[in-house]
Design a protein around this motif. Structure first.
Motif, PDB file in Angstrom:
ATOM      1  N   GLY A 251      13.185  10.150  18.676  1.00 25.92           N
ATOM      2  CA  GLY A 251      14.369  10.173  17.827  1.00 25.92           C
ATOM      3  C   GLY A 251      14.906   8.802  17.461  1.00 25.92           C
ATOM      4  N   GLU A 252      14.281   7.740  17.962  1.00 23.69           N
ATOM      5  CA  GLU A 252      14.739   6.382  17.661  1.00 23.69           C
ATOM      6  C   GLU A 252      13.716   5.594  16.855  1.00 23.69           C
ATOM      7  N   GLY A 253      12.938   6.331  16.067  1.00 21.10           N
ATOM      8  CA  GLY A 253      11.893   5.691  15.277  1.00 21.10           C
ATOM      9  C   GLY A 253      12.409   4.782  14.177  1.00 21.10           C
ATOM     10  N   PHE A 254      13.571   5.131  13.627  1.00 24.39           N
ATOM     11  CA  PHE A 254      14.128   4.273  12.567  1.00 24.39           C
ATOM     12  C   PHE A 254      14.453   2.896  13.131  1.00 24.39           C
ATOM     13  N   LYS A 255      15.006   2.876  14.327  1.00 22.60           N
ATOM     14  CA  LYS A 255      15.308   1.607  15.002  1.00 22.60           C
ATOM     15  C   LYS A 255      14.023   0.821  15.248  1.00 22.60           C
ATOM     16  N   VAL A 256      12.971   1.511  15.656  1.00 20.48           N
ATOM     17  CA  VAL A 256      11.685   0.861  15.894  1.00 20.48           C
ATOM     18  C   VAL A 256      11.157   0.241  14.606  1.00 20.48           C
ATOM     19  N   ALA A 257      11.205   1.008  13.510  1.00 21.59           N
ATOM     20  CA  ALA A 257      10.697   0.528  12.222  1.00 21.59           C
ATOM     21  C   ALA A 257      11.455  -0.708  11.757  1.00 21.59           C
ATOM     22  N   VAL A 258      12.770  -0.635  11.831  1.00 23.31           N
ATOM     23  CA  VAL A 258      13.600  -1.753  11.358  1.00 23.31           C
ATOM     24  C   VAL A 258      13.331  -3.010  12.173  1.00 23.31           C
ATOM     25  N   ASN A 259      13.231  -2.876  13.484  1.00 16.99           N
ATOM     26  CA  ASN A 259      13.018  -4.052  14.329  1.00 16.99           C
ATOM     27  C   ASN A 259      11.615  -4.636  14.173  1.00 16.99           C
ATOM     28  N   ILE A 260      10.636  -3.780  13.902  1.00 11.68           N
ATOM     29  CA  ILE A 260       9.290  -4.289  13.620  1.00 11.68           C
ATOM     30  C   ILE A 260       9.321  -5.140  12.355  1.00 11.68           C
TER      31      ILE A 260
END
Length: 578
Positions: A251-260
């Protein structure tokens, strides 16, 4: 800066984080990298064939170029961001198409594993992508979701026993998508919302192997530039993903994408500073030898102006990129606005530099043999991918506006109970009063050498005006500022110019203090940028609060609406009058 206050610790002094051993390590790689790009790789052939040949890729893997930042215990070169940036410059100077293959693999492809991977995930995947010829890709974009990553439709459903997810969907324009064996994939998953107690769709990141089955790719896209890179659509048909391949938290994939994207974006500035350097070398060689009207064209004022501006932009781009990289290496966790600014500035300045190089060469610049037409085609994508410049400008402006707005709310709350907040109120009132009458304000004098005091004053004045302007538009529009994109663009443009000026002030000050042989030239570059940049920043800030801007925006909206309504140009035929 959005409050007219400079937090200088990540700007002054210019960072210098590499140890002697780290400098020697990256220096030892410069010559092999240079020889690879001049003796093994052939950028023109890659572009012509729309593919990098197997032998070239094999040599790049053997050189360690596909695992530059992977720790040595996993088979990589173990370099930090600054060392990586230095090698990126060489890539950018020679072949942006191959650079995309390299960057899509490590800057974003497996970067999520580096940032969020469990020890088990790192142990399993990093050796493969660092040295075992296993390509990685970053699969986020879909037909319905470009800059709006939250609108993705690919879906992963967890099995009843909770041991795996089943993924279905597709991704478009995926760099390395046709041959990547390991992908960072983002999909909607059903998650429990702790606030409401209801199930809600949230994005989750996954490590997906092509070997899982159900992963296929379309034909390589035919592109304007970066033709050597593989760009393809990727399809997922009932792909069974083990639960241990969730990257980060569910559920925290958006955070992962943005930080990548944020952590990889700095490399673009370094890469394009190398591209700009190459364009300048080609233009300078021509200017030094081309004779027109009995004189070498380097003596013409127009050509001198072009060459000077090209070098100013390259110097600022490079200064930003390495300031950010070294701050990241020194432990900074707050670099997202700076990397966004660097990406915008680098991609737009590189285009200008290449365009001017072609102009200096005249007809020769238009010919394929100089390599500039390929560079220009390759450069065009950089203003679009990893966040379009338009979206990143809004990110820069709105992030700062939110920060400044929160401070204003804090001040308003303080006035509701002045007795308990006298210290805060008087401090803020004093700051505003002294700034209004020309006292106080930003002072950069202690941070720069005497030769740059006047340039520092110009930059400081822009910072002060920036804070006042931001506050003025917040007071005027409040929450509706989010809908005033043209005003936000002006604020973002001012922020970009100011950051460029500060980066060069800091770097050239360091050059003088170290008595570098290029110090005087760097001072001249910085002084020129301060004159030009402060004029541009001031113009943007004045336009943001101009009474004419509303009229201009109204006309802009009316024109745009009519053009869209008519699906194109809407004017009377000049000859036929119909």
């Amino acid at each position: 800066m959005h409050r007219g206050i400079l937090a200088s610790k990540e700007v002054f002094p210019y960072p210098d984080v590499l140890t002697l051993e780290q400098k020697e390590t990256v220096d030892s790689m410069l010559d092999p990298f240079q020889r690879f790009f001049t003796e093994v790789n052939n950028a023109g052939r890659n572009d012509e064939n729309s593919v990098v040949d197997d032998n070239t890729l094999k040599n790049l893997w053997e050189l360690g170029g596909m695992g530059i930042q992977v720790p040595s215990e996993y088979g990589g070169l173990g370099m930090n961001n600054t060392q990586y940036a230095r090698l990126c410059q060489i890539v950018g100077a020679h072949d942006l198409g191959l650079g995309i293959v390299l960057g899509a693999h490590q800057s974003i492809g497996f970067k999520g594993i580096m940032l969020y991977g469990t020890p088990e995930q790192k142990e399993k995947y990093l050796p493969k992508v660092a040295s075992e010829t296993v390509y990685a890709a970053f699969a986020l974009t879909e037909p319905s979701s470009g800059s709006d990553a939250n609108s993705i439709r690919s879906r992963a459903v967890k099995s009843a026993d909770g041991k795996h997810y089943v993924l279905n969907g597709s991704k478009i324009w995926i760099s390395n998508g046709g041959w990547a064996e390991v992908m960072t994939v983002f999909a909607q998953t059903e998650q429990l919302d702790k606030k409401t107690g209801q199930m809600k769709d949230k994005v989750t990141a996954f490590i997906v192997e092509r070997a899982f089955g159900g992963v296929t790719s379309g034909q390589p896209e035919k592109k304007m530039g970066i033709k050597a890179s593989n760009t393809a659509e990727v399809y997922f048909d009932n792909v069974k993903i083990p639960i241990e391949n969730v990257l980060g938290k569910e559920g925290e994939g958006f955070k992962v994408a943005v930080n990548i994207l944020n952590s990889g974006r700095f490399g673009m500035g370094a890469t394009l500073s190398g591209t700009m350097k190459k364009c300048i070398e080609i233009a300078t060689e021509h200017a030094n030898n081309r004779v027109q009207f009995g004189q070498k064209i380097k003596t013409f004022g127009t050509i001198q102006e072009k060459l000077a501006r090209m070098n100013i932009l390259q110097y600022a781009t490079e200064s930003m990129a390495f300031m950010i990289a070294q701050n990241m290496d020194s432990g900074s966790q707050d670099y997202h606005l700076e990397t966004a600014i660097s990406k915008i500035y680098a991609s737009e300045c590189a285009w200008q530099v290449c365009d001017e190089a072609i102009q200096i060469l005249g007809g020769m610049g238009f010919m394929r043999e100089t390599g500039l037409e390929r560079i220009m085609r390759d450069l065009r994508i950089f203003r679009i991918f990893e966040g379009t410049n338009e979206v990143l400008r809004l990110f820069v402006a709105l992030s700062g506006v939110q920060y400044a707005g929160n401070h204003l709310k804090e001040l308003q709350r303080a006035f509701k109970n002045p007795a308990a907040n006298l210290g805060f109120i008087f401090k803020e009132a004093s700051r505003r009063a002294t700034s209004t009458i020309g006292l106080g304000g930003t002072d950069l004098s202690a941070n720069v050498v005497p030769e740059l005091q006047e340039s520092a004053k110009k930059t400081a004045a822009c910072i002060d005006l920036f804070g006042k302007t931001t506050e003025e538009v917040i007071m005027k529009y409040n929450k509706n500022i989010i809908n005033e994109q043209i005003i936000l663009n002006h604020l973002a443009n001012a922020a970009i110019e100011i950051y460029a000026m500060m980066a060069t002030l800091s770097r050239s000050t360091r050059s003088v203090q170290l008595n570098l042989p290029t110090a005087q030239h760097e001072l001249n570059l910085t002084k020129a940028l301060a004159i030009q940049g402060s004029e541009r920043a001031t113009l943007h800030l004045r336009k943001a609060t101009s009474g004419q801007l509303k009229s201009e925006n109204t006309l802009t909206s009316l024109i745009s609406e009519k053009v869209c309504e008519e699906n194109g140009v809407h004017s009377t035929d000049v000859i036929g009058l119909n």
